[in-house]
Design an enzyme around this catalytic site. Structure first.
Site, short mmCIF file in Angstrom:
data_model
loop_
_atom_site.label_atom_id
_atom_site.label_comp_id
_atom_site.label_asym_id
_atom_site.label_seq_id
_atom_site.Cartn_x
_atom_site.Cartn_y
_atom_site.Cartn_z
N ARG A 21 0.82 -1.03 0.13
CA ARG A 21 -0.04 0.05 -0.06
C ARG A 21 0.94 1.42 -0.08
O ARG A 21 0.43 2.26 -0.70
CB ARG A 21 -0.89 -0.11 1.19
CG ARG A 21 -2.11 -1.13 1.22
CD ARG A 21 -2.99 -1.22 2.26
NE ARG A 21 -4.21 -1.66 1.67
CZ ARG A 21 -5.19 -2.29 2.48
NH1 ARG A 21 -4.96 -2.02 3.75
NH2 ARG A 21 -6.20 -2.83 2.22
N LYS B 119 -21.73 -15.66 0.65
CA LYS B 119 -22.84 -15.45 1.13
C LYS B 119 -23.76 -14.35 0.27
O LYS B 119 -23.44 -13.66 -0.17
CB LYS B 119 -23.11 -14.67 2.74
CG LYS B 119 -22.98 -15.84 3.85
CD LYS B 119 -22.28 -15.14 5.02
CE LYS B 119 -23.17 -14.29 5.77
NZ LYS B 119 -22.51 -13.69 6.79
N GLY C 170 -12.02 -8.26 -1.86
CA GLY C 170 -10.79 -8.80 -1.39
C GLY C 170 -10.41 -10.07 -1.70
O GLY C 170 -9.08 -10.34 -2.00
N GLY D 20 -13.98 -3.32 0.59
CA GLY D 20 -15.22 -2.76 1.23
C GLY D 20 -15.88 -1.47 0.05
O GLY D 20 -16.68 -1.68 -0.32
P1 ADP Z 1 -14.75 -10.97 -1.94
O1 ADP Z 1 -13.76 -10.73 -0.64
O2 ADP Z 1 -13.97 -11.30 -2.98
O3 ADP Z 1 -15.94 -10.17 -2.19
P2 ADP Z 1 -16.42 -13.15 -0.05
O4 ADP Z 1 -15.74 -12.65 0.87
O5 ADP Z 1 -17.59 -12.85 -0.60
O6 ADP Z 1 -15.41 -12.58 -1.48
O7 ADP Z 1 -16.28 -14.70 -0.32
C1 ADP Z 1 -15.13 -15.49 -0.15
C2 ADP Z 1 -15.01 -16.60 0.58
O8 ADP Z 1 -16.13 -17.42 -0.03
C3 ADP Z 1 -13.96 -17.53 0.35
O9 ADP Z 1 -13.40 -17.53 1.86
C4 ADP Z 1 -14.31 -18.69 -0.07
O10 ADP Z 1 -13.79 -19.82 0.66
C5 ADP Z 1 -15.91 -18.72 0.34
N1 ADP Z 1 -16.71 -19.64 -0.66
C6 ADP Z 1 -16.62 -19.63 -1.87
N2 ADP Z 1 -17.36 -20.79 -2.39
C7 ADP Z 1 -17.71 -21.23 -1.25
C8 ADP Z 1 -18.69 -22.56 -0.99
N3 ADP Z 1 -19.21 -23.26 -2.08
N4 ADP Z 1 -18.86 -23.09 0.13
C9 ADP Z 1 -18.16 -22.51 1.07
N5 ADP Z 1 -17.65 -21.28 1.05
C10 ADP Z 1 -17.13 -20.91 -0.16
MG MG Z 2 -14.06 -11.22 1.40
#
Ligand code: ADP
Ligand code: MG
Length: 426
Positions: A40, A226, A383, A406
């Site tokens: 960063r 989620k 992230g 975020g």
């Molecule tokens: P980002 O940070 O890119 O926005 P998220 O935080 O929403 O992404 O999601 C990332 C997490 O989702 C990872 O830790 C990954 O392990 C989890 N994940 C993805 N697919 C599944 C799944 N089928 N079951 C459980 N966890 C999952």
């Molecule tokens: Mg995340």
């Protein structure tokens, strides 16, 4: 929201005091406090070098971590965490603050710039004020952690005014913090002409264009754990994209909403209706909604997360009761990769599976590869998605990887970002 904003190139800064909000929220070793990644700080260098080269006197500032600037609140929070209130002394609170000093950042910044960085031991106190007043064109100083001031996260106008009083121009370059209306990220612009730094300018240029005026077809790839985290993102991108791909853990809520058996897979039962609404919305808008057709399943979730796993591939609607879908299957990989390859703009947020496990990273890798190999404008926001792409060594094959987790999420949600809104329109 208007993303067409003035940048440092649009304002004369020669001989002026410039308050530069950076994102120096660096990861640190818990025990020693040593900076474990200076990415960063390195990312901030182009804007800093430009300003110094123009003859500006740069007053840099940033937050670091989440210090609690009120002793009473610190005691309350620690007690809630299960600490014994009798042991929560003022001295310990001071120590917790000291751990989050920006002094090590000033040191590292000085090494990287090859010139001294004056460090102020307060934010708007006598030390900062005196050092800012003495600062000359071509020189740089760094203020102490902005969150040491109670008014920072409250966006207190009094603090914003104090910060502004040291400078003549405000430069917003902490993209990771622009979704927060804090004194140093937004409030200060009420008292100074505000422009973007080069980091924020790039985020606006690439992400703003991808979302508002994309080359089509525009494919949005959404994943992650989620549905509830991504509700607004799915909804907003259904307004903008030609194709929306849904993978990752949230795809199983959609599969169940369509009547499938999803075994032990992640599912938010209170979001089944929402999933159905989104399926209907896609139909209404003529947006192609691509959902997984098969899943890579396991019986027991790996612990630690990268432990070896036995996988079974099944249709997404027929996951056995004792199994959990943890990645998209081979047919889905092909389906998603083909859609990505046929696009001119791809925005991706959220991994396709539990990519932290090498066996369950194949789906995420397949999508990342398709993006890397295409000529489309490719943007990664989020992230974990950014981490996945970097981990796979494909980072430099993408048009842009957003630096703010975020902030990029709120960007994709179509929300107004307070730290962007305050920048002067071009
Ligand atoms: P980002 O940070 O890119 O926005 P998220 O935080 O929403 O992404 O999601 C990332 C997490 O989702 C990872 O830790 C990954 O392990 C989890 N994940 C993805 N697919 C599944 C799944 N089928 N079951 C459980 N966890 C999952
Ligand atoms: Mg995340």
């Amino acid at each position: 929201m208007n993303y067409n904003k003035k940048t440092v190139y649009d304002i004369d800064v020669a001989g002026k005091k410039v308050l530069l909000r950076c994102d120096f929220n660096v990861p640190q070793d818990k025990a020693t406090g040593a900076i474990t990644s200076d990415k960063r700080i390195v990312a901030a260098l182009p804007t800093i070098r430009y300003l110094l080269g123009q003859g500006a006197a740069v007053i840099a500032c940033s937050h670091l971590g989440k210090p609690e600037p009120s002793f009473e609140k610190w005691v309350k929070k620690q007690t809630e965490k299960g600490k014994d209130p009798a042991e929560l002394t003022e001295e310990k609170w001071q120590k917790s603050l000291k751990k989050l000093t920006l002094a090590p950042v000033a040191e590292r910044l000085s090494e990287l710039l090859g010139k001294p960085v004056v460090f102020a031991h307060d934010v708007v106190g006598p030390d900062a004020k005196a050092k800012a007043a003495a600062l000359k064109g071509g020189e740089i100083m760094l203020l102490e952690n902005t969150r040491f001031e109670k008014g920072e996260t409250k966006n207190d106008p009094a603090l914003a005014k104090e910060l502004a009083s040291m400078a003549e121009v405000y430069v917003s370059d902490a993209f990771g913090s622009v979704h927060r209306a804090h004194a140093s990220t937004a409030g200060v612009a009420a008292y100074l002409p505000a422009v973007s730094g080069l980091l924020v300018a790039k985020e606006l240029e690439v992400m703003g264009k991808a979302l508002d005026d994309p080359k089509r077809p525009f494919v949005a790839v959404l994943g992650g754990a989620k549905v509830s985290d991504k509700i607004a993102v799915i909804n907003n991108l259904l307004e903008k994209a030609d194709t929306v791909i849904i993978g990752g853990g949230m795809a199983y809520t959609f599969a169940k909403a369509q009547g499938g058996s999803i075994g032990k897979s992640l599912c938010e039962d209170d979001k089944l209706d929402y999933a159905r609404q989104m399926i209907a919305k896609a139909q209404e808008k003529g947006v192609k909604l691509l959902l997984p057709v098969d899943a890579v399943c396991i019986k027991d979730f790996p612990d630690p997360i990268d432990a070896p796993v036995d996988v079974t591939i099944v249709p997404i609607s027929a996951i056995p009761a004792d199994m959990e879908g943890c990645d998209i299957g081979p047919e889905t990989m092909k389906l998603f990769a083909d859609a990505v390859k046929a696009s001119k703009t791809v925005v991706w947020n959220g991994p396709m599976g539990v990519f932290e496990n090498p066996t369950l990273a194949a789906g995420t890798l397949a999508v990342a590869k398709a993006m890397a190999e295409s000529d489309a404008t490719t943007v990664i926001g989020g992230g974990d998605s950014a981490a996945a792409v970097q981990q796979m060594g494909l980072g430099d094959k993408m048009t842009h990887i957003s630096t703010g987790g975020g902030a990029s999420l709120e960007y994709l949600e179509g929300k107004e970002l307070p730290g962007i809104a305050v920048i002067q329109n071009a």
